[in-house]
Design a protein around this motif. Structure first.
Motif, PDB file in Angstrom:
ATOM      1  N   ALA A  33       0.820  -1.216   0.000  1.00  0.00           N
ATOM      2  CA  ALA A  33       0.000   0.000   0.000  1.00  0.00           C
ATOM      3  C   ALA A  33       0.853   1.264   0.000  1.00  0.00           C
ATOM      4  N   ASP A  39       0.220   3.711  -3.042  1.00  0.00           N
ATOM      5  CA  ASP A  39      -0.294   5.066  -2.790  1.00  0.00           C
ATOM      6  C   ASP A  39       0.678   6.119  -3.319  1.00  0.00           C
ATOM      7  N   GLU A  81      -5.807  -6.473  -5.461  1.00  0.00           N
ATOM      8  CA  GLU A  81      -6.040  -5.936  -4.119  1.00  0.00           C
ATOM      9  C   GLU A  81      -6.180  -4.418  -4.131  1.00  0.00           C
ATOM     10  N   TYR A  82      -5.115  -3.760  -4.568  1.00  0.00           N
ATOM     11  CA  TYR A  82      -5.095  -2.305  -4.411  1.00  0.00           C
ATOM     12  C   TYR A  82      -6.214  -1.626  -5.209  1.00  0.00           C
ATOM     13  N   HIS A  87      -9.878  -2.578  -4.087  1.00  0.00           N
ATOM     14  CA  HIS A  87     -10.297  -2.399  -2.691  1.00  0.00           C
ATOM     15  C   HIS A  87      -9.899  -1.074  -2.065  1.00  0.00           C
ATOM     16  N   SER A  88      -8.884  -0.392  -2.583  1.00  0.00           N
ATOM     17  CA  SER A  88      -8.499   0.894  -1.989  1.00  0.00           C
ATOM     18  C   SER A  88      -9.392   2.001  -2.539  1.00  0.00           C
ATOM     19  N   THR A  89      -9.700   2.955  -1.708  1.00  0.00           N
ATOM     20  CA  THR A  89     -10.466   4.109  -2.175  1.00  0.00           C
ATOM     21  C   THR A  89      -9.557   5.313  -2.382  1.00  0.00           C
ATOM     22  N   ALA A  90      -8.247   5.124  -2.160  1.00  0.00           N
ATOM     23  CA  ALA A  90      -7.319   6.258  -2.186  1.00  0.00           C
ATOM     24  C   ALA A  90      -7.014   6.743  -3.598  1.00  0.00           C
ATOM     25  N   HIS A  91      -7.115   5.847  -4.599  1.00  0.00           N
ATOM     26  CA  HIS A  91      -6.560   6.191  -5.911  1.00  0.00           C
ATOM     27  C   HIS A  91      -7.540   6.915  -6.828  1.00  0.00           C
TER      28      HIS A  91
END
Ligand code: ZN
Length: 297
Positions: free
Chosen positions: A204, A208, A244-245, A248-252
């Motif tokens: 991550a 990120d 995964e990233y 599932h991540s909301t950052a990008h």
């Protein structure tokens, strides 16, 4: 990832009926405007791009924005994208936007101006939705090193054209990572990564820094527009990012990511590894591109 029939996406949209889903096939073509080793089709992506616009048009195909293809993938069925092609270019040098005098191969018409030339010749209605998505590198420091170490050291990796390109309506500026983790950047890699690969972007912190931070930087430059598409540097797609990233991540803030699968995009394509055909690799002549397009459509 294989998708079977109608299904619900995370954004709540419902997939198109099977008939429409089966019908959607969009070849996505990729160019690198810094590929200038001569002035013919095989050695110069500007020459190829200009010829390919005419070939696409002569074959009766329509160029549409890449974002439209992603809209369709994510469930927007309002547009008819039958017999459409999307165009992209990578790495974000000034050659995308400005006419430049190459030190060895002379004047080069920018990809943006080549689209204008096409429309001047054929009329604006000939390809009314003509559009090119430029995947750019965010970090000014990385771009400066790439300009010196990979180009001619003439400040040809600028960002001042990004807003104008975005506003032109003919180009979109999208995300090609923070620094490409490029080997020609003589700085320590993020989180200790070896440079020259994107496969090591496997946690991550690294993701990120390479993707979410790039999105923030580019978004600030092109505001109020925002990036929503990512293109993997080196077409290096690993399990961590694609499984995964990105899912599932909301950052990008990304809606889809692109690799080099060399098949048409369909509604069965993997949203986080969408296929593209690369000029100079998957095809080296108009005949080879025509074969690709004939087979794809
Ligand atoms: Zn690249």
């Amino acid at each position: 990832m294989i998708r079977k029939g109608p299904e619900k996406e995370t954004d709540g949209a419902v997939r198109a009926p099977r008939t429409r889903a089966e019908a959607l096939r969009i070849p996505i073509l990729a160019y690198h405007a810094v590929n200038i080793a001569g002035n013919d089709y095989a050695t110069n992506d500007h020459v190829a791009f200009a010829a390919d616009l005419r070939l696409i048009h002569a074959l009766g195909l329509r160029v549409v924005p890449l974002a439209w293809a992603v809209d369709a993938l994510l469930g927007d069925t309002t547009r008819d994208l039958t017999r459409c092609v999307a165009l992209t270019c990578d790495d974000g040098s000034d050659f995308d936007w400005r006419d430049l005098d190459h030190p060895s191969h002379g004047p080069q018409r920018s990809l943006y101006h080549l689209m204008g030339d096409f429309q001047a010749e054929f009329g604006a209605q000939a390809q009314a939705d003509l559009h090119l998505t430029a995947f750019v590198i965010a970090s000014p420091e990385a771009r400066s090193w790439l300009d010196r170490n990979c180009l001619a050291g003439r400040d040809w990796m600028r960002e001042d054209w990004w807003p104008a390109a975005q506003r032109s309506g003919r180009m979109a500026i999208e995300n090609h990572s923070w620094d490409h983790n490029h080997a020609a950047v003589p700085l320590p890699g993020i989180d200790g990564m070896q440079r020259g690969t994107f496969l090591t972007v496997d946690n991550a912190t690294r993701a990120d820094a390479e993707i979410a931070a790039a999105a923030r930087y580019i978004d600030a430059a092109i505001a109020p527009a925002r990036t929503s598409l990512f293109c993997y540097p080196y077409s290096h797609v690993n399990e961590y990012l694609s499984r995964e990233y990105f899912p599932h991540s909301t950052a990008h803030g990304m809606r889809a990511a692109f690799g080099d699968g060399a098949t048409p995009m369909t509604l069965h394509s993997d949203r986080w590894n969408l296929p593209r055909y690369i000029c100079g690799w998957h095809w080296k002549s108009p005949q080879e591109l025509q074969a690709i397009l004939r087979e794809a459509l």
